[in-house]
Design a protein around this motif. Structure first.
Motif: not given
Length: 324
Positions: A175-180, A189-193, A116-122
């Motif tokens: 850590q790695v980021a995730s979006a919500n 929201w983009i969140l990481l620890a 989960r090192m990469i993701f995209a958002l519109p």
């Protein structure tokens, strides 16, 4: 049930919820020639599987993005970004530039080591601008930088163009980021620890661009040293945020979609069936956001936890066991 199938479920059922849109409907994987690649199309159930060859090895770093109708737009393995015609997008020949890229992004290579090192958002308010968030490993491996790049998929007659590359947001033991989705249904929201202490960093993607970072201090039992191997995930309804660490277990929080803050920590330590640290483990959350699943015992079984139970640990049941 086949062991590899269990592991596949717990590895790949970690996707970003994008409302009723179909941005996550096509997944690409595989290692390229001579072994080949595959795609999964979730526009139907069971998903349609297609085998083919493209010049990309995904290994553990994998991004696939479709438009609102579910048509593949672009994909990446952390080294470069290609469009649906399997051509490298202009300006996206080398993302995550640095020593790790030079070492592993050779012909047929992949930017690997973490999930989960990469993701995209519109981009909010746009039908052709996409933000790509990606982690760059620095020289000491423990230090990481969260970067973002921006794609304009209307450029070059729909072939796309990278208009911002490798812009740094934050560097540290991460850590790695995730979006919500924000509660307004538009922003993200983009969140990481932090991976050494209980600090979380959050950003907000709006029609005017990225805002933040803001910090929140809250305990995170998975943050015990600089090394991190796992991923984070929001539940489909956005109420829960969970962190999976292959060595240190799972942290589960409530998430406030209005403020972007966490609360109500619950912790699942490394499973008793894992006497030693295991890299063959995974975690995901059910489509109705009620159940959390873990693959344990070197991925020979899957256990379920009820996120609505008064005691999360006591709600564990085994739902699949390849040794049974």
């Amino acid at each position: 049930m086949n062991k590899l199938y269990l592991l596949f479920l717990c590895t790949f059922l970690c996707i970003i919820g994008v409302s009723a849109q179909k941005h996550d409907y096509v997944w690409l994987g595989g290692s390229g020639p001579p072994f080949g690649n595959f795609s999964l199309n979730f526009d139907q159930f069971p998903p349609k599987i297609k085998k083919f060859n493209i010049p990309m090895n995904f290994h553990s770093t994998n991004l696939s993005m479709s438009d609102e109708q579910g048509n593949l737009l672009f994909y990446s393995n952390g080294c470069e970004i290609r469009n649906s015609q399997h051509k490298v997008i202009q300006g996206a020949e080398n993302i995550n530039a640095g020593a790790w890229h030079e070492k592993y992004c050779y012909q047929g290579g992949s930017y690997w080591f973490m999930s989960r090192m990469i993701f995209a958002l519109p981009a909010p308010g746009s039908d052709h601008i996409y933000y790509v968030f990606h982690i760059r490993l620095e020289d000491d491996l423990a230090t990481k930088t969260l970067l973002f790049s921006i794609l304009d998929m209307k450029q070059n007659n729909g072939a796309g163009k990278l208009i911002v590359r490798d812009s740094a947001l934050i560097t540290g033991y991460l850590q790695v980021a995730s979006a919500n989705r924000h509660a307004n249904g538009r922003d993200w929201w983009i969140l990481l620890a932090n991976n050494e202490k209980g600090i979380f960093y959050r950003f907000l993607l709006t029609p005017t661009g990225l805002q933040g970072p803001w910090q929140q201090e809250i305990s995170n039992p998975t943050a015990k040293n600089a090394f991190y191997y796992g991923w984070s995930q929001f539940s489909p309804d956005g109420r829960y945020y969970s962190i999976h660490h292959s060595v240190h277990g799972v942290s589960v929080y409530r998430f406030d979609r209005c403020t972007g803050t966490l609360s109500g920590l619950r912790y699942l330590p490394r499973h008793p069936s894992e006497p030693k640290p295991s890299w063959n483990s995974g975690m995901t959350i059910s489509p109705d956001s009620r159940y959390l699943y873990r693959s344990v015992g070197q991925s020979i079984r899957i256990v379920q936890y009820d996120l609505e139970a008064p005691n999360l640990n006591n709600s564990e049941i085994i739902i699949a066991d390849t040794m049974a």
